[in-house]
Design an enzyme around this catalytic site. Structure first.
Site, PDB file in Angstrom:
ATOM      1  N   GLU A  20      80.439 -45.371 123.472  1.00 56.71           N
ATOM      2  CA  GLU A  20      81.691 -45.893 124.014  1.00 56.71           C
ATOM      3  C   GLU A  20      81.518 -46.679 125.310  1.00 56.71           C
ATOM      4  OE1 GLU A  20      81.296 -42.955 122.638  1.00 56.71           O
ATOM      5  OE2 GLU A  20      83.018 -42.428 121.401  1.00 56.71           O
TER       6      GLU A  20
HETATM    7  N1  COA Z   1      84.348 -50.727 113.797  1.00 52.83           N
HETATM    8  C1  COA Z   1      84.600 -51.794 113.024  1.00 52.83           C
HETATM    9  N2  COA Z   1      83.674 -52.398 112.259  1.00 52.83           N
HETATM   10  C2  COA Z   1      82.442 -51.859 112.275  1.00 52.83           C
HETATM   11  C3  COA Z   1      82.102 -50.737 113.052  1.00 52.83           C
HETATM   12  C4  COA Z   1      83.134 -50.163 113.848  1.00 52.83           C
HETATM   13  N3  COA Z   1      82.928 -49.076 114.597  1.00 52.83           N
HETATM   14  N4  COA Z   1      80.798 -50.445 112.859  1.00 52.83           N
HETATM   15  C5  COA Z   1      80.344 -51.358 111.984  1.00 52.83           C
HETATM   16  N5  COA Z   1      81.322 -52.216 111.635  1.00 52.83           N
HETATM   17  C6  COA Z   1      81.243 -53.346 110.715  1.00 52.83           C
HETATM   18  C7  COA Z   1      80.402 -54.472 111.278  1.00 52.83           C
HETATM   19  O1  COA Z   1      81.172 -55.257 112.147  1.00 52.83           O
HETATM   20  C8  COA Z   1      79.975 -55.193 110.028  1.00 52.83           C
HETATM   21  O2  COA Z   1      81.039 -56.007 109.603  1.00 52.83           O
HETATM   22  P1  COA Z   1      80.722 -57.461 108.923  1.00 52.83           P
HETATM   23  O3  COA Z   1      80.046 -57.098 107.618  1.00 52.83           O
HETATM   24  O4  COA Z   1      82.088 -58.037 108.730  1.00 52.83           O
HETATM   25  O5  COA Z   1      79.832 -58.176 109.865  1.00 52.83           O
HETATM   26  C9  COA Z   1      79.826 -54.065 109.009  1.00 52.83           C
HETATM   27  O6  COA Z   1      80.531 -52.940 109.545  1.00 52.83           O
HETATM   28  C10 COA Z   1      78.405 -53.622 108.819  1.00 52.83           C
HETATM   29  O7  COA Z   1      77.848 -53.406 110.093  1.00 52.83           O
HETATM   30  P2  COA Z   1      76.338 -53.807 110.423  1.00 52.83           P
HETATM   31  O8  COA Z   1      76.147 -53.650 111.894  1.00 52.83           O
HETATM   32  O9  COA Z   1      76.000 -55.113 109.818  1.00 52.83           O
HETATM   33  O10 COA Z   1      75.579 -52.657 109.589  1.00 52.83           O
HETATM   34  P3  COA Z   1      74.238 -51.874 109.898  1.00 52.83           P
HETATM   35  O11 COA Z   1      74.037 -50.946 108.753  1.00 52.83           O
HETATM   36  O12 COA Z   1      73.146 -52.814 110.265  1.00 52.83           O
HETATM   37  O13 COA Z   1      74.536 -51.001 111.207  1.00 52.83           O
HETATM   38  C11 COA Z   1      75.818 -49.460 112.564  1.00 52.83           C
HETATM   39  C12 COA Z   1      75.468 -49.955 111.146  1.00 52.83           C
HETATM   40  C13 COA Z   1      76.861 -48.387 112.399  1.00 52.83           C
HETATM   41  C14 COA Z   1      74.561 -48.885 113.224  1.00 52.83           C
HETATM   42  C15 COA Z   1      76.340 -50.631 113.425  1.00 52.83           C
HETATM   43  O14 COA Z   1      77.353 -51.327 112.694  1.00 52.83           O
HETATM   44  C16 COA Z   1      76.930 -50.250 114.739  1.00 52.83           C
HETATM   45  O15 COA Z   1      76.193 -50.008 115.673  1.00 52.83           O
HETATM   46  N6  COA Z   1      78.285 -50.175 114.842  1.00 52.83           N
HETATM   47  C17 COA Z   1      78.977 -49.908 116.073  1.00 52.83           C
HETATM   48  C18 COA Z   1      79.259 -48.444 116.138  1.00 52.83           C
HETATM   49  C19 COA Z   1      79.850 -48.000 117.449  1.00 52.83           C
HETATM   50  O16 COA Z   1      79.402 -48.317 118.521  1.00 52.83           O
HETATM   51  N7  COA Z   1      80.890 -47.186 117.315  1.00 52.83           N
HETATM   52  C20 COA Z   1      81.577 -46.603 118.424  1.00 52.83           C
HETATM   53  C21 COA Z   1      83.042 -46.848 118.309  1.00 52.83           C
HETATM   54  S1  COA Z   1      83.884 -46.143 119.703  1.00 52.83           S
END
Ligand code: COA
Length: 260
Positions: free
Chosen positions: A136
């Protein structure tokens, strides 16, 4: 209820609830929060279900709050923001206080609220290689509603480091700090979860509910303050039908009525 964000599988005493928004790594929005809470309530009221397993479809367990949904909150009133926050807090509390045990099947990533969900569960089991993080702060946010559950599992020292850096860490570290209970090779994850479920099915369902209530009441209190409560709980439980059956079964060298 028709579920858009979840899948539910019930097999005998085990209910598996799958977060099912793989295209955004099971990030939760308002609808998922509502569906999950409602589904858990339904399962708690369903007599035959004794253990709940929470998992995620696709590549990850849960990427936390849907950041597009969170971002859109800036356009909401403070009252609306408080309402959405409260719904989220209620969801974590429902998992935490569930009288039925909740096992988390964790793989891929468990970030932000996803890691919070892990913390609220009773028995989280993760695949090695799973990415955890209270990310966060890196988004200019704080792990607010999940903090009571996370602090309960990892304590203040680890929280001070991980909440402030927002860094990501692996399953072995998550186990060292107490966030999860087991870390196994990905190919062994389902077997490890099934093993935990099997152990839980050996315990009396009422005893599990009582044990969870006991932990909540006794944790972090002075012995003197809780001693009377513990004496009363023991007196109630050992004279209960389930307690009597459990002890009778042991003495008669047979399985108790609830054991599989
Ligand atoms: N909210 C909204 N969308 C999200 C998301 C979230 N918390 N986490 C991932 N997504 C979306 C990405 O934007 C991406 O969308 P797109 O296909 O339209 O580009 C899709 O999910 C896939 O994410 P991607 O990062 O390409 O997949 P990955 O398997 O390589 O990685 C994670 C997965 C979860 C490690 C990575 O997406 C990530 O770090 N997400 C952020 C998580 C985070 O910080 N959450 C805290 C919220 S308070």
């Amino acid at each position: 209820m028709d579920l858009e964000r979840l899948q539910l599988e019930i097999e005998g005493p085990v209910a598996r609830v799958w977060l099912n928004r793989p295209e955004v790594r099971n990030a939760f929005d308002g609808l998922m929060v509502t569906e999950l809470r409602k589904t858990l309530f339904d399962l708690l009221g369903r007599d035959g279900v004794r253990v709940i397993v929470l998992g995620g479809r696709g590549a990850s367990f849960c990427a936390g709050a849907d950041l597009a949904w969170m971002k859109a909150m800036a356009g909401f009133t403070r009252e609306e923001n408080l309402g959405e926050g409260q719904a989220l807090a209620d969801l974590f509390f429902t998992v935490y206080e569930s009288p039925k045990p909740v096992v988390a099947r964790v793989h891929g990533a468990a970030l932000g609220g996803g890691a919070g969900l892990v913390a609220a569960c009773d028995v989280p089991v993760a695949a090695l290689g799973t990415q955890f993080g209270f990310t966060e702060a890196r988004l200019g946010l704080i792990p607010a509603v999940i903090s009571p559950y996370v602090l309960g599992k990892i304590g203040e020292p680890a929280a001070r480091e991980l909440f402030l850096t927002g860094e990501r860490f692996e399953a072995v570290r998550a186990m060292e700090i107490g966030l999860i209970r087991a870390a196994v090779p990905p190919e062994d994850l389902d077997a490890a979860v099934d093993g935990r479920v099997k152990e839980l099915l050996q315990a009396g369902p009422r005893a599990i509910a009582e044990a969870k209530a006991l932990i909540r009441e006794v944790a972090y209190r002075r012995v003197e303050d809780v001693q009377r409560y513990t004496v009363e709980r023991l007196a109630d439980v050992r004279t209960s039908p389930e307690g009597q059956e459990g002890m009778r079964a042991f003495l008669e060298k047979r399985k108790p009525s609830w054991a599989e």
